[in-house]
Design an enzyme around this catalytic site. Structure first.
Site, short mmCIF file in Angstrom:
data_model
loop_
_atom_site.label_atom_id
_atom_site.label_comp_id
_atom_site.label_asym_id
_atom_site.label_seq_id
_atom_site.Cartn_x
_atom_site.Cartn_y
_atom_site.Cartn_z
N PHE A 118 -0.52 -8.12 -0.99
CA PHE A 118 0.56 -7.58 -0.16
C PHE A 118 -0.06 -6.86 1.02
CE2 PHE A 118 3.59 -4.60 1.50
CZ PHE A 118 4.74 -5.35 1.55
N ASP A 203 -7.96 -3.75 2.77
CA ASP A 203 -6.67 -3.11 2.97
C ASP A 203 -6.57 -1.96 1.96
OD1 ASP A 203 -4.07 -2.29 3.18
OD2 ASP A 203 -3.20 -4.30 3.19
N LYS A 232 0.20 4.68 4.16
CA LYS A 232 0.84 5.38 3.03
C LYS A 232 0.51 6.88 2.93
CE LYS A 232 2.67 1.70 0.29
NZ LYS A 232 2.26 0.34 0.60
#
Ligand SMILES: *Cc1c(COP(=O)(O)O)cnc(C)c1O
Length: 368
Positions: A118, A203, A232
Site C-alpha cells: 500500500f 516506504d 503518518k
C-alpha cells in the site's frame, strides 16, 4: 461523499492512549488514527507547540526560509541517517515525490512494487498499490501493473528491465496485513538494486517514528535505501509528509514543489513530536510494550486464531476468517481496533500505551 466505511461513534476528545466519544464513553485506542498518534492524543508538548507557533506564523510558502523548517530538516537528517529532505503534506504525496525523484535521477520510467503493498491513493502511488479494488476504477495509471511476490528477492531481480528506475517496498507491510519479511530479504533486495543500478525506495510512512521499536524499520534489517518516505506519525497527528534521500539524489531547482510543504505549523508539530519521542524514550517503549502485547496476545487460545506477528507496537493478529466482528465487539467493550486485509486485526496503539491498558485490550479480545 460517503467514501469511508465508518464506525458508528462520534469521537470528541483524547488523552494519551484513550479517546472519548460524545456520550462520554472511554476507549483504549489501538488504532491511533492509523499509526499516526504515536506520542498519544493531545500531548501537552504538541498542543503547546502548535498554539505558540499559531500565534507567530502559520504559513508563508517556500519562497522564504523559516526557522522551524530548517530545524526540522536537521532533526530528520539526524533520525533517518539520510542527507537531504523534501517536505510535503501526506503519505501519498511523499510517494509521488519519491517516484518523481527516482525518475528525475535515473532518467528511467518504471517501478517495481510488491504484492499486498500500500503506497497511497493518488495516481502515481496508486499505480504501486496492490489491491485491484483501489486501482481498477482509475486506469490507466502511471504504469502497468508490476507487482512481484512479497519476501522474494529473486522475483525482483527477474522483474528488473533496462527501464526500471526504482524498487519500492514497505520494510513491514502495514495495510497489506502487517507482513514482516525474512531477516535477509531487504539486504538481498539492496544488493540486487546495486548490481542493476536501480534505486531502492523504502516506504516508511506507517513504520516510522518508533512504531516498530526502532526510529525507522530499516534499522531492524540493517539496510539503507536511496530514498525513504515518511508521513503518518511525523507530526504527531498534524498532517505532514516528507522524503529523505542520500547525498547525490536531489531535485534540481524548480523540479518539484509543494505550497504547504514544510510550513511553520507542521514543522513545529513535528519538532515537538520528535522531542517527545526522544525524551520519553518512546522507541524503546514501543519495543518493550510491543513484546509484552504480543506475548499476552499469543496466550489467547481460540478458534480461528492463527498467529500474532509484527515488531514493536505494529502488531497483526492473523485469523483464518474475517475479523470485522471483533472490531464491533471491541468498540462495544471500550477498545478501538482495526481490521485490515479482511482477516488481520491491526493493533497500532499510541506508543505511550500502558501495561494496564494492554491488559484491558487483551481481556476484551479474550472475551470476544
Ligand atoms: C498510509 C500509507 C500511505 C499513504 O498515506 P496518506 O497520508 O494516507 O496519503 C503510503 N504508504 C504507506 C506505507 C502507508 O501506510
Amino acid at each position: 461523499m460517503q467514501t469511508y466505511g465508518r464506525q458508528p461513534i462520534v469521537l470528541e476528545s483524547g488523552k494519551g492512549s484513550l479517546v472519548y466519544d460524545i456520550e462520554g464513553r472511554e476507549y483504549v485506542d489501538c488504532v491511533a488514527g492509523i499509526a499516526v498518534n504515536n506520542i498519544g492524543h493531545c500531548h501537552p508538548r504538541l498542543t503547546e507547540a502548535l498554539q505558540e507557533q499559531a500565534e507567530k506564523l502559520i504559513h508563508v510558502s517556500n519562497l522564504y526560509y523559516t526557522q522551524p523548517q530548517a530545524e526540522l530538516a536537521e532533526q530528520l537528517v539526524n533520525v533517518t541517517g539520510m542527507d537531504r529532505v523534501f517536505f510535503c503534506n501526506s503519505g501519498t504525496e511523499a510517494v509521488e515525490s519519491a517516484m518523481k525523484l527516482a525518475r528525475a535521477t535515473t532518467k528511467k520510467t518504471d517501478f517495481i512494487a510488491v504484492e499486498h503493498s500500500f503506497h497511497g491513493r493518488t495516481m502515481g502511488a496508486l499505480s504501486l498499490t496492490y489491491k485491484d479494488m483501489y486501482r481498477a476504477p482509475f486506469k490507466p495509471l502511471v504504469q502497468e501493473e508490476k507487482f512481484v511476490s512479497f519476501n522474494d528477492a529473486q522475483a525482483i531481480a527477474d522483474a528488473i528491465t533496462p527501464n526500471t528506475a526504482a524498487v519500492i517496498v514497505e520494510p513491514i507491510q502495514g495495510e497489506g496485513g502487517i507482513n514482516v519479511p525474512s531477516q535477509d530479504y531487504l539486504k538481498e533486495v539492496r544488493k540486487i538494486c546495486d548490481e542493476n543500478e536501480v534505486l531502492l525506495i523504502f516506504d516508511e510512512v506507517q513504520t516510522g517514528f518508533g512504531r516498530t521499536g526502532a526510529w525507522f524499520c530499516k534499522e531492524h534489517f540493517g539496510v539503507e535505501p536511496d530514498i525513504m518516505t515518511m508521513a503518518k506519525a511525523i507530526g504527531g497527528g498534524f498532517p505532514m509528509g516528507a522524503i529523505a534521500a542520500r547525498e547525490g539524489i536531489s531535485f534540481n531547482r524548480g523540479e518539484h514543489a509543494a505550497t504547504f510543504g514544510g510550513g511553520p505549523l507542521a514543522c513545529a508539530a513535528a519538532l515537538a513530536s520528535i522531542d517527545v519521542i526522544r525524551e520519553e524514550n518512546l522507541v524503546q517503549r514501543s519495543k518493550e510494550m510491543g513484546e509484552y502485547f504480543r506475548s499476552e496476545l499469543s496466550k489467547i487460545s481460540a478458534d480461528g486464531f492463527v498467529e500474532v506477528r509484527g515488531k514493536g507496537l505494529m502488531i497483526g493478529v492473523q485469523f483464518d476468517r474475517k475479523c470485522a466482528d471483533l472490531v464491533d465487539y471491541g468498540r462495544k467493550n471500550g477498545v478501538l481496533l482495526n481490521c485490515t486485509s479482511e482477516t488481520v486485526l491491526r493493533i497500532a496503539p499510541p506508543l505511550v500505551i500502558t501495561k494496564e491498558q494492554i491488559d484491558r485490550v487483551v481481556g476484551v479480545l479474550e472475551q470476544a
